[in-house]
Each structure stands twice: as structure tokens, then as C-alpha cells.
Design a protein around this motif. Structure first.
Motif, PDB file in Angstrom:
ATOM      1  N   ASN A 185      59.831  29.108  18.011  1.00 31.97           N
ATOM      2  CA  ASN A 185      60.079  29.388  19.424  1.00 31.97           C
ATOM      3  C   ASN A 185      61.552  29.209  19.761  1.00 31.97           C
ATOM      4  OD1 ASN A 185      57.462  30.025  20.089  1.00 31.97           O
ATOM      5  ND2 ASN A 185      56.934  28.017  20.874  1.00 31.97           N
TER       6      ASN A 185
ATOM      7  N   ALA B 119      63.464  32.113  18.527  1.00 31.41           N
ATOM      8  CA  ALA B 119      63.193  33.253  19.411  1.00 31.41           C
ATOM      9  C   ALA B 119      64.053  33.172  20.667  1.00 31.41           C
ATOM     10  CB  ALA B 119      61.710  33.290  19.786  1.00 31.41           C
TER      11      ALA B 119
ATOM     12  N   PHE C  90      60.100  37.678  18.558  1.00 30.06           N
ATOM     13  CA  PHE C  90      60.920  37.339  17.400  1.00 30.06           C
ATOM     14  C   PHE C  90      59.997  36.985  16.244  1.00 30.06           C
ATOM     15  CE2 PHE C  90      63.183  34.023  14.895  1.00 30.06           C
ATOM     16  CZ  PHE C  90      64.255  34.787  14.458  1.00 30.06           C
TER      17      PHE C  90
ATOM     18  N   THR D  51      60.162  35.607  12.283  1.00 29.87           N
ATOM     19  CA  THR D  51      61.045  35.046  11.258  1.00 29.87           C
ATOM     20  C   THR D  51      60.346  35.070   9.905  1.00 29.87           C
ATOM     21  OG1 THR D  51      62.287  33.089  10.568  1.00 29.87           O
ATOM     22  CG2 THR D  51      60.367  32.686  11.928  1.00 29.87           C
TER      23      THR D  51
ATOM     24  N   GLY E  72      56.888  33.015  14.507  1.00 26.07           N
ATOM     25  CA  GLY E  72      57.228  33.946  15.582  1.00 26.07           C
ATOM     26  C   GLY E  72      57.309  33.266  16.925  1.00 26.07           C
ATOM     27  N   GLY E  73      57.921  33.948  17.839  1.00 20.75           N
ATOM     28  CA  GLY E  73      58.008  33.483  19.217  1.00 20.75           C
ATOM     29  C   GLY E  73      57.925  34.675  20.143  1.00 20.75           C
TER      30      GLY E  73
ATOM     31  N   GLY F 202      52.133  33.125  19.372  1.00 22.92           N
ATOM     32  CA  GLY F 202      53.233  33.521  18.490  1.00 22.92           C
ATOM     33  C   GLY F 202      53.003  33.234  17.021  1.00 22.92           C
TER      34      GLY F 202
END
Length: 325
Positions: free
Chosen positions: A116, A119, A136, A138, A145-146, A162
Motif C-alpha cells: 500500500n 502504491a 499498483f 509490485t 498490490g495497492g 489489493g
């Protein structure tokens, strides 16, 4: 005078720090090894000591800062400021991180999940491009993710929003550490690319450098797979195509649900650049709803290793907002 922010990006091997201005510009940054021995009991004291030393070095005091933001692995209770289940830190029990840091440094701190935070970094100062709706992803050792919607991070009811790495992309596929099978993390992370490489190589009969390395039990990396794909290795290109098909499919699901302006791909695997982005975009567009395909853009992250500290620092800005209410 505008006050400064402290950003902390806590990782399993390295802890990154930065002092930033309130516009998100990095004024100074440094890092220390993360000491996970003794059940991670040295991690927070080492962070406190490092910040105190840097403040002395730069002749700052507490009054120069708005507060601290921190991104961490594990499950974060944002209200309590605690972290639990960060197994790469040896934090199996609940850690009262906010209480420890805040009482030692006499500054307020806000904590969130590391994906997060990254993101938020890309949203604020990177490839987010001033858009209010950004996702976002990764691609590192795992896949995180975020989600930012209407300019705010989405956490979900239990902080689980996320978790892009655990979208299923292959029914009854590779076993994931989460207990499920076929998760994106097992196909598009750095370790996942290697797993796909070995699985694909087992069925390949032609000539290939990557095939030779795998057959000889030599270590390969996702970086090598993308490098050899760039240099015309047929098997490496098949592996990359398969990885990107899984990633593009997962991102199309995200696009169809959220229709963000940008989906930003970061993490170590994203260093492959267009070799990753172009086929992933193609598979995304094949699987996305037409209006999503025409409006949501896939982009590479811009901040690299700084995304975590920049995003964490933006959490500290929220402390100013809440204190001024």
C-alpha cells in the motif's frame, strides 16, 4: 516554515529511510540492514536509533517534523498501530510498533502495509500522473498490490484489499504459500517466473540456452529469462509470453472491476521494461471489457526503490490533516 516528513520502508533484508519535504521531495535517504534475529526484537530499536542519529547528523529536532509514516510487511492494524504475521521479519506475535516508535521519538506515526505504501508513492509522485484512480502491482519476491480510488487507499473490511497476487490465473495450478493453487504470485513474481521457466522447459525439445541451464541444474533468475528473451532465445520468449498472459489476464480482472486510469507495474520483475509491458498489455486488452480496454492504461512504475519511503511519508501527511480537524 513547512515541516518535514519521515518515511520508513521496512523490508526483510533492508530498512530504507528518508527525510522529505511536505511536497514529497526526498531531502536525504539512507538504509540499514534489517536484523531479524531474536524474533525480530531488534528491528524497532534499530530503526529508532538510526533516525535519532540521522536527525543529529542533519541538526534536526522533533519540532522540524510533522510525523512519521511507515510501510511494513505483515498484517497491520492501522487503528492500533500494530503489526502481526510478518514472517520474513520473524514477527509472529503482535508488535506494538507505533507505541514503541512514537514514545521514543516523540512524533506521531501512521503505519500501513508495504505494498500500500509503494502504491501511495507512485500515486503521489510517480507514474500515477495525478490520477485519482490508480492500481499498483509490485512484482518482487511475491506479488503485492495497492488500490487507490477517489484519491484514497482501499483497505477493505479486514485490510485485505489489493491482494492482487492471490487472484487465481490457473485452475489447479502451482501450489501457493497462501494455501490456494494457481495464484498469480506463483507465475509472475521473481520466483514464479523461474517456476514457469522450469515447467515450460520440461516440455521444450528445441535448442535453447535457458533449457541448457535448467537441464544442468544451474540457478536461473527472472532477470536472466527476460535478458535471454530479449536476445532471441526461443524458449525464454515462450516463458515470457506465458508469464505475461497470466499477468495480463489478472490485470484485466482488476480493470473490469475498478476501471482505474492507470495500472502501474513495479517491483524487480518490472525492470524488464517493455519486454514485460508490451505482451502484458496485449493480453490485458484481449481480456478487458471494451470500455475498460480503451480507458485504463498499463504503465511501468517510475520511483523504483524510493516508492516505499515516499508513499510511507505521505501517510504522515494524514497526521497533519487529522490533527487540524
Amino acid at each position: 516554515m513547512a515541516k518535514k516528513l519521515i518515511g520508513i520502508d521496512l523490508g526483510g533484508t533492508t530498512t530504507k529511510f528518508a527525510f522529505l519535504d511536505d511536497q514529497g521531495n526526498i531531502l536525504s535517504k539512507w538504509r540499514i540492514p534489517t536484523d531479524i534475529s531474536d524474533e525480530g526484537s531488534h528491528i524497532v530499536p534499530n530503526m529508532i536509533k538510526s533516525i535519532e542519529e540521522q536527525m543529529r547528523r542533519e541538526d534536526y529536532n522533533t519540532e522540524d517534523f510533522i510525523g512519521i509514516g511507515m510501510g511494513t510487511p505483515g498484517a497491520v492494524n492501522r487503528d492500533e498501530g500494530t503489526v502481526v504475521g510478518a514472517y520474513n521479519l520473524n514477527w509472529k506475535e503482535v508488535q506494538p510498533v507505533r507505541q514503541q516508535i512514537s514514545s521514543a521519538l516523540h512524533l506521531p506515526i501512521m503505519i500501513d502495509n508495504d505494498a500500500n505504501s509503494a502504491a501511495l508513492g507512485e500515486f503521489w509522485k510517480g507514474a500515477g500522473d495525478k490520477a485519482d484512480d490508480v492500481v499498483f502491482v509490485t512484482l518482487g519476491t511475491g506479488v503485492g498490490g495497492g488500490v487507490v480510488t477517489n484519491g484514497r487507499l482501499v483497505h477493505g473490511i479486514n485490510g485485505g484489499a489489493g491482494e492482487i497476487g492471490h487472484i487465481c490465473v490457473e485452475k489447479d495450478g502451482f501450489q501457493c504459500t497462501c494455501g490456494k493453487r494457481g495464484c498469480l504470485e506463483q507465475y509472475a513474481s521473481a520466483t514464479g517466473v523461474v517456476k514457469v521457466a522450469k515447467d515450460t522447459a520440461a516440455k521444450f525439445t528445441g535448442h535453447s540456452r535457458i533449457k541448457e541451464l535448467i537441464d544442468n541444474d544451474e540457478d536461473i533468475t527472472s532477470k536472466l529469462v527476460f535478458f535471454l528473451a530479449d536476445n532471441g532465445d526461443i524458449l525464454a520468449n515462450q516463458i515470457v509470453n506465458r508469464v505475461c498472459s497470466y499477468l495480463g489476464l489478472a490485470l484485466s480482472h482488476i480493470g473490469n472491476i475498478l476501471n482505474p486510469e492507470n495500472i502501474i507495474i513495479g517491483g524487480g520483475v518490472s525492470n524488464a521494461g517493455n519486454t514485460l509491458l508490451q505482451p502484458t498489455t496485449r493480453y490485458f486488452q484481449e481480456n478487458a471489457f471494451p470500455s475498460v480496454r480503451d480507458s485504463t492504461r498499463l504503465k511501468l512504475a517510475q520511483l523504483g526503490n524510493d516508492a516505499g519511503v515516499v508513499g510511507a511519508a505521505s501517510l504522515a501527511l494524514q497526521l497533519r490533516k487529522t490533527s487540524s480537524l
